[in-house]
Design a protein around this motif. Structure first.
Motif, PDB file in Angstrom:
ATOM      1  N   ALA A 134      41.153  45.669  15.481  1.00  0.00           N
ATOM      2  CA  ALA A 134      42.134  45.494  14.033  1.00  0.00           C
ATOM      3  C   ALA A 134      42.862  44.687  14.913  1.00  0.00           C
ATOM      4  CB  ALA A 134      43.526  47.068  14.204  1.00  0.00           C
ATOM      5  N   THR A 135      42.879  44.230  13.274  1.00  0.00           N
ATOM      6  CA  THR A 135      44.350  43.171  12.807  1.00  0.00           C
ATOM      7  C   THR A 135      45.607  43.472  12.081  1.00  0.00           C
ATOM      8  OG1 THR A 135      42.478  41.552  12.479  1.00  0.00           O
ATOM      9  CG2 THR A 135      44.249  41.092  11.637  1.00  0.00           C
TER      10      THR A 135
ATOM     11  N   LEU B 166      49.565  49.716  14.963  1.00  0.00           N
ATOM     12  CA  LEU B 166      47.869  49.254  14.972  1.00  0.00           C
ATOM     13  C   LEU B 166      47.689  49.724  15.922  1.00  0.00           C
ATOM     14  CD1 LEU B 166      47.243  46.233  14.302  1.00  0.00           C
ATOM     15  CD2 LEU B 166      48.425  44.785  15.796  1.00  0.00           C
ATOM     16  N   ILE B 167      48.032  49.951  17.049  1.00  0.00           N
ATOM     17  CA  ILE B 167      47.368  50.498  18.659  1.00  0.00           C
ATOM     18  C   ILE B 167      46.078  51.632  17.938  1.00  0.00           C
ATOM     19  CG2 ILE B 167      47.873  51.370  20.760  1.00  0.00           C
ATOM     20  CD1 ILE B 167      49.804  49.729  21.097  1.00  0.00           C
TER      21      ILE B 167
ATOM     22  N   LEU C 278      45.031  39.856  20.870  1.00  0.00           N
ATOM     23  CA  LEU C 278      44.818  37.852  20.156  1.00  0.00           C
ATOM     24  C   LEU C 278      46.128  37.108  19.580  1.00  0.00           C
ATOM     25  CD1 LEU C 278      41.246  38.879  19.685  1.00  0.00           C
ATOM     26  CD2 LEU C 278      42.198  37.607  22.133  1.00  0.00           C
ATOM     27  N   PRO C 279      46.979  36.743  19.767  1.00  0.00           N
ATOM     28  CA  PRO C 279      47.981  35.959  19.551  1.00  0.00           C
ATOM     29  C   PRO C 279      47.233  35.296  18.077  1.00  0.00           C
ATOM     30  CG  PRO C 279      48.826  36.778  21.192  1.00  0.00           C
ATOM     31  CD  PRO C 279      47.037  36.929  21.364  1.00  0.00           C
ATOM     32  N   GLY C 280      46.788  35.048  17.352  1.00  0.00           N
ATOM     33  CA  GLY C 280      46.959  33.687  16.231  1.00  0.00           C
ATOM     34  C   GLY C 280      45.165  34.240  16.310  1.00  0.00           C
ATOM     35  N   ALA C 281      44.541  35.432  16.509  1.00  0.00           N
ATOM     36  CA  ALA C 281      43.508  35.883  15.395  1.00  0.00           C
ATOM     37  C   ALA C 281      42.728  36.505  14.817  1.00  0.00           C
ATOM     38  CB  ALA C 281      42.254  35.877  16.610  1.00  0.00           C
TER      39      ALA C 281
ATOM     40  N   LEU D  80      47.596  38.332  13.963  1.00  0.00           N
ATOM     41  CA  LEU D  80      47.390  38.855  15.558  1.00  0.00           C
ATOM     42  C   LEU D  80      46.485  40.440  15.294  1.00  0.00           C
ATOM     43  CD1 LEU D  80      49.147  39.491  18.499  1.00  0.00           C
ATOM     44  CD2 LEU D  80      50.450  41.274  17.322  1.00  0.00           C
ATOM     45  N   SER D  81      45.251  40.215  16.439  1.00  0.00           N
ATOM     46  CA  SER D  81      44.451  41.355  16.298  1.00  0.00           C
ATOM     47  C   SER D  81      44.354  41.650  17.494  1.00  0.00           C
ATOM     48  CB  SER D  81      43.064  41.148  15.911  1.00  0.00           C
ATOM     49  OG  SER D  81      43.234  40.072  15.009  1.00  0.00           O
ATOM     50  N   LEU D  82      44.242  43.230  17.803  1.00  0.00           N
ATOM     51  CA  LEU D  82      43.787  43.877  19.195  1.00  0.00           C
ATOM     52  C   LEU D  82      42.357  44.344  19.233  1.00  0.00           C
ATOM     53  CD1 LEU D  82      46.461  46.569  19.107  1.00  0.00           C
ATOM     54  CD2 LEU D  82      46.813  44.294  20.262  1.00  0.00           C
ATOM     55  N   VAL D  83      41.453  43.834  20.644  1.00  0.00           N
ATOM     56  CA  VAL D  83      40.409  44.490  20.874  1.00  0.00           C
ATOM     57  C   VAL D  83      40.011  45.617  21.621  1.00  0.00           C
ATOM     58  CG1 VAL D  83      37.840  43.914  21.383  1.00  0.00           C
ATOM     59  CG2 VAL D  83      39.489  42.332  19.931  1.00  0.00           C
ATOM     60  N   LEU D  84      39.899  46.742  21.410  1.00  0.00           N
ATOM     61  CA  LEU D  84      40.045  47.676  22.824  1.00  0.00           C
ATOM     62  C   LEU D  84      38.633  47.873  22.956  1.00  0.00           C
ATOM     63  CD1 LEU D  84      41.714  50.124  23.740  1.00  0.00           C
ATOM     64  CD2 LEU D  84      41.349  51.490  21.993  1.00  0.00           C
TER      65      LEU D  84
END
Length: 611
Positions: free
Chosen positions: A575-576, A588-589, A533-536, A477-481
Motif C-alpha cells: 500500500a502507498t 494506510l495500515i 519504505l520512505p520515499g518509495a 511512503l509505502s508499506l509492505v506487509l
C-alpha cells in the motif's frame, strides 16, 4: 526666729560650713544620680531596641563561621556573650542538623517581653542557611540592671559626700579653725597697757612659711623633673607599644586576609565540577603561594603504595618546578623529612625547628636544592593518607602558629576536594555504566530477539513520525506487509525449533532485499513482517515486494505440509500513501492489511497492491 538664730549662732562655724556644703553637694548629687539614671535608662532602652541589629551585624557572622567550622565551644561562648547584653535573658541556637546550643539554662522565673528569631546565614553566593538563633528579651532584667546601676551611683555619691565632709572638716579645722583659735587665745591674753607680743613668733612663722614654700618649690621642681623623665619614658614606651601594635595589626590583617582566602577557595571548591577541578586546584595553589610569598606551593597525590601518583603545583618565576626537584631528591635516603612525615600530620622546617637526628644533613640537602624553609601538611580522609600539601621558601622564614593552623585547614579542605573528586569519578563511571545499560536495554527492547529485526514497539514508535513527515513534505511512503504461508502447519510438521530457524532465514532474506538506509523491516507477529519504505512509490514498492517473495522462495526451505508449494512461501500486500484517502497511519495500515488478505484469498505466494 530668735531661738533658731541663737541655736545657729551656738553651732560651731565648721559644722555650719560643712553642713551647708553637704546640703549643696547632696542636692547636686541627687541631680547627678537622677540625670545618670535617666541617661542610663534611655541608653539601655535604645540598646535593647537595637539588640536585633547588633546581633545581625556583630554576632551572626561569628556564629555562622563557628557553625560552619563545627566549632561548637566557640559558638556557645558567642551565645554567652549575646546573653550578657542588658535586656537579653536567654539565647539559643538551633542548627539545621537539630543541634541545640544555649547561653545558659532557660530561666523559668523571667517572663520574656519579646522573642527574636534570626536565621543563621553563611555569606555565600547563594547564602546558605545553617540554623536559627532565638533570643529572649526581658525588660524586667533591663529594669533590674538600671536599678542596680542607680543604686550603685547613689552609693558612690554617698561615699563621696562622706569623704568630702571628712576632708572638709579636717581642712577647715587645720587651716581655718586652729589658726583662729590661736589668734583668739592671743587676743584673750592681750591687755591694755601690757607689753605687745614679740614679733619673733610672727617672724619665725613667716620665715618658716617662706622656708616651707621654698621646700615646696624645690619638691615641685624635683617632681617636675621626675614628671618630665616619666613623660619621656612613657613616650618611649608609647612608641614601642605603637610599633608592637602596628606589627600585631599587620599580622592580624595578614591572617584575616588569609582566612578570607581560605573561605573563598572553600566556596569555590564546593561548587566546582569535576572537569574544572584541576584548573581550580592550579588557581588555588597560585593564589595561596602568591599570598604567602613562597617560591613553591604544591599538592602530591599518592597511590595505594604511597608513591607519588599525581602532582599539582605552582612555582614563582625563576624557580624550579617541584617535579624537577623530585628527580633530584631521593626520598629513600632522607634522614629526617620522610621519617617525620610518617609520624606527624604537619612537618615544619625553619629556624625554630628543634634539633633532632638527621636534621642538619636534611637542611644541607634541601639548601642545595634552594629550599631554606618548608611546611608539609598530610592530606588524609578517615586516617587514610591521600597525599601532602606544602610550601617552601628560598630565604629563611619563621612559620607562625596561626599560619600553620590555616595551612592545616587548607590540607583538610584539599582532602575533602580529593575525596569529592574520587566520588565524582566513581559516580561518573557508574552513571556511564547506567547509560550504557539503558542504551543496551533500549536497543534490546526495540529488537526482536529471534530475528534481530525491529519489533512491534519500534515499529509503533517510528510509523507515525514517518507518516506525518511524508504527508507534510508530500513525499511517497509505502508499506509492505508479508506473512509466511501456512506457518502453523510448518511448526506442527517440523517442530518449533525448526520454525524459529525458518523465521530467522526469512528475516535474512528480507534484510537482503530492503537494504536502503531508511528502510525499516520489523517483525510484528509470529510469522508476520512489515516494511516501511520512505520515499518509495507504488511501482518501487511492488518491485521490492516481488523481489522479496522470490528471495524467500529461493531459500527452498522444505514445507511438505503446505498446499501452496513444496517450500516455504510468503504472501505480500503493498500500500502507498494517498493523501486524499489516508488521513492517518492507521488508514494506510488497514489498506496494506486488506491487500495481504486479498493475496491470501487469491491462492497465496503472490504480491497484491491496495486498490
Amino acid at each position: 526666729m530668735s531661738t533658731s538664730a541663737d541655736a545657729a549662732s551656738e553651732t560651731p562655724l565648721v559644722r555650719q560650713v560643712v553642713g551647708r556644703v553637704l546640703l549643696c553637694l547632696s542636692l547636686l548629687s541627687i541631680a547627678v544620680v537622677g540625670w545618670q539614671t535617666w541617661r542610663g535608662y534611655h541608653t539601655e532602652i535604645e540598646h535593647a531596641g537595637s539588640i536585633e541589629r547588633l546581633i545581625r551585624d556583630q554576632y551572626m557572622p561569628i556564629l555562622a563561621q563557628n557553625v560552619w567550622d563545627v566549632d561548637l565551644p566557640s559558638a556557645e561562648k558567642t551565645l554567652q556573650a549575646i546573653a550578657t547584653h542588658p535586656g537579653v535573658a536567654y539565647a539559643e541556637l538551633t542548627t539545621d542538623s537539630d543541634q541545640r546550643l544555649s547561653s545558659s539554662r532557660l530561666p523559668m522565673t523571667v517572663k520574656p517581653t519579646r522573642v527574636v528569631e534570626v536565621p543563621l546565614m553563611l555569606g555565600h553566593r547563594p547564602p546558605v542557611k545553617l540554623g536559627t538563633l532565638r533570643v529572649m528579651l526581658s525588660y524586667a532584667t533591663l529594669y533590674a540592671h538600671i536599678r542596680d546601676e542607680a543604686l550603685q551611683n547613689a552609693l558612690v555619691q554617698l561615699l563621696q559626700l562622706a569623704l568630702v565632709a571628712l576632708l572638709l572638716a579636717l581642712a577647715l579645722n587645720h587651716y581655718f579653725t586652729a589658726p583662729l583659735n590661736t589668734l583668739t587665745e592671743h587676743l584673750r591674753r592681750y591687755r591694755l597697757g601690757a607689753a605687745v607680743l614679740p614679733d619673733t613668733r610672727r617672724c619665725h612663722e613667716l620665715d618658716a612659711l617662706v622656708d616651707a614654700f621654698g621646700d615646696l618649690q624645690d619638691r615641685l621642681a624635683d617632681k617636675n623633673a621626675e614628671g618630665l623623665r616619666a613623660c619621656e619614658e612613657l613616650a618611649a614606651h608609647r612608641d614601642r607599644l605603637a610599633e608592637l601594635v602596628a606589627i600585631r595589626t599587620a599580622e592580624l590583617d595578614h591572617l584575616n586576609r588569609f582566612q578570607q582566602l581560605v573561605s573563598e577557595l572553600s566556596t569555590r571548591f564546593i561548587n566546582v565540577t569535576e572537569d574544572a577541578l584541576d584548573a581550580t586546584l592550579a588557581e588555588a595553589l597560585a593564589r595561596i603561594g602568591g599570598f604567602l610569598g613562597v617560591q613553591r606551593c604544591y599538592l602530591f597525590i599518592l597511590d595505594s603504595r604511597l608513591a607519588v601518583q599525581e602532582t599539582h603545583e605552582w612555582h614563582a618565576a625563576q624557580s624550579r618546578s617541584v617535579n624537577e626537584l623530585l628527580t633530584l631528591y631521593s626520598a629513600d635516603a632522607s634522614p629526617w623529612l620522610v621519617p617525620q612525615l610518617a609520624r606527624h600530620s604537619v612537618v615544619i622546617l625553619d629556624a625554630h625547628t628543634p634539633d633532632s637526628h638527621g636534621l642538619g644533613q636534611e637542611q644541607l640537602t634541601l639548601s642545595l636544592l634552594g629550599i631554606a624553609t618548608l611546611v608539609l601538611v598530610k592530606v588524609r580522609v578517615s586516617h587514610v593518607p591521600l597525599g601532602f600539601f606544602g610550601c617552601d621558601t628560598a630565604t629563611p622564614r619563621v612559620w607562625g602558629e596561626q599560619e600553620v593552623a590555616l595551612l592545616r585547614l587548607i590540607g583538610e579542605m584539599l582532602a575533602n576536594v580529593m575525596a569529592r573528586r574520587h566520588q565524582l569519578r566513581a559516580l561518573q563511571a557508574a552513571r556511564q555504566d547506567l547509560e550504557d545499560s539503558n542504551a543496551r536495554l533500549h536497543r534490546q527492547a526495540r529488537r526482536d530477539a529471534l530475528t534481530g529485526l525491529a519489533n512491534r514497539l519500534h515499529f509503533d514508535e517510528i510509523k507515525r513520525p514517518l507518516f506525518d513527515s511524508a504527508l507534510l513534505n508530500r513525499t511517497p511512503l509505502s508499506l509492505v506487509l508479508c506473512d509466511v504461508d501456512h506457518f502453523k502447519l510448518y511448526n506442527d510438521r517440523y517442530g518449533h525449533p525448526r520454525g524459529d530457524t525458518c523465521l530467522a532465514r526469512v528475516s535474512e532474506a528480507l534484510r537482503a532485499v530492503f537494504r536502503r538506509s531508511n528502510d525499516l523491516v520489523a517483525r510484528i507477529g509470529g510469522e508476520e513482517f512489515i516494511v516501511i519504505l520512505p520515499g518509495a512509490d507504488t511501482h518501487l514498492a511492488q518491485e521490492l515486494a516481488e523481489e522479496m517473495r522470490e528471495a524467500v522462495a529461493e531459500l527452498d526451505i522444505e514445507h511438505a505440509a503446505s498446499p501452496v508449494a513444496p517450500c516455504v512461501t510468503v504472501s505480500v500486500g503493498v500500500a502507498t500513501l494517498d493523501a486524499a484517502r489516508h488521513h492517518n497511519i492507521e488508514a494506510l495500515i488497514n489498506d496494506v492489511d486488506t491487500a495481504l488478505y486479498r493475496a491470501k484469498q487469491q491462492g497465496r505466494n503472490r504480491v497484491i497492491s491496495a486498490e
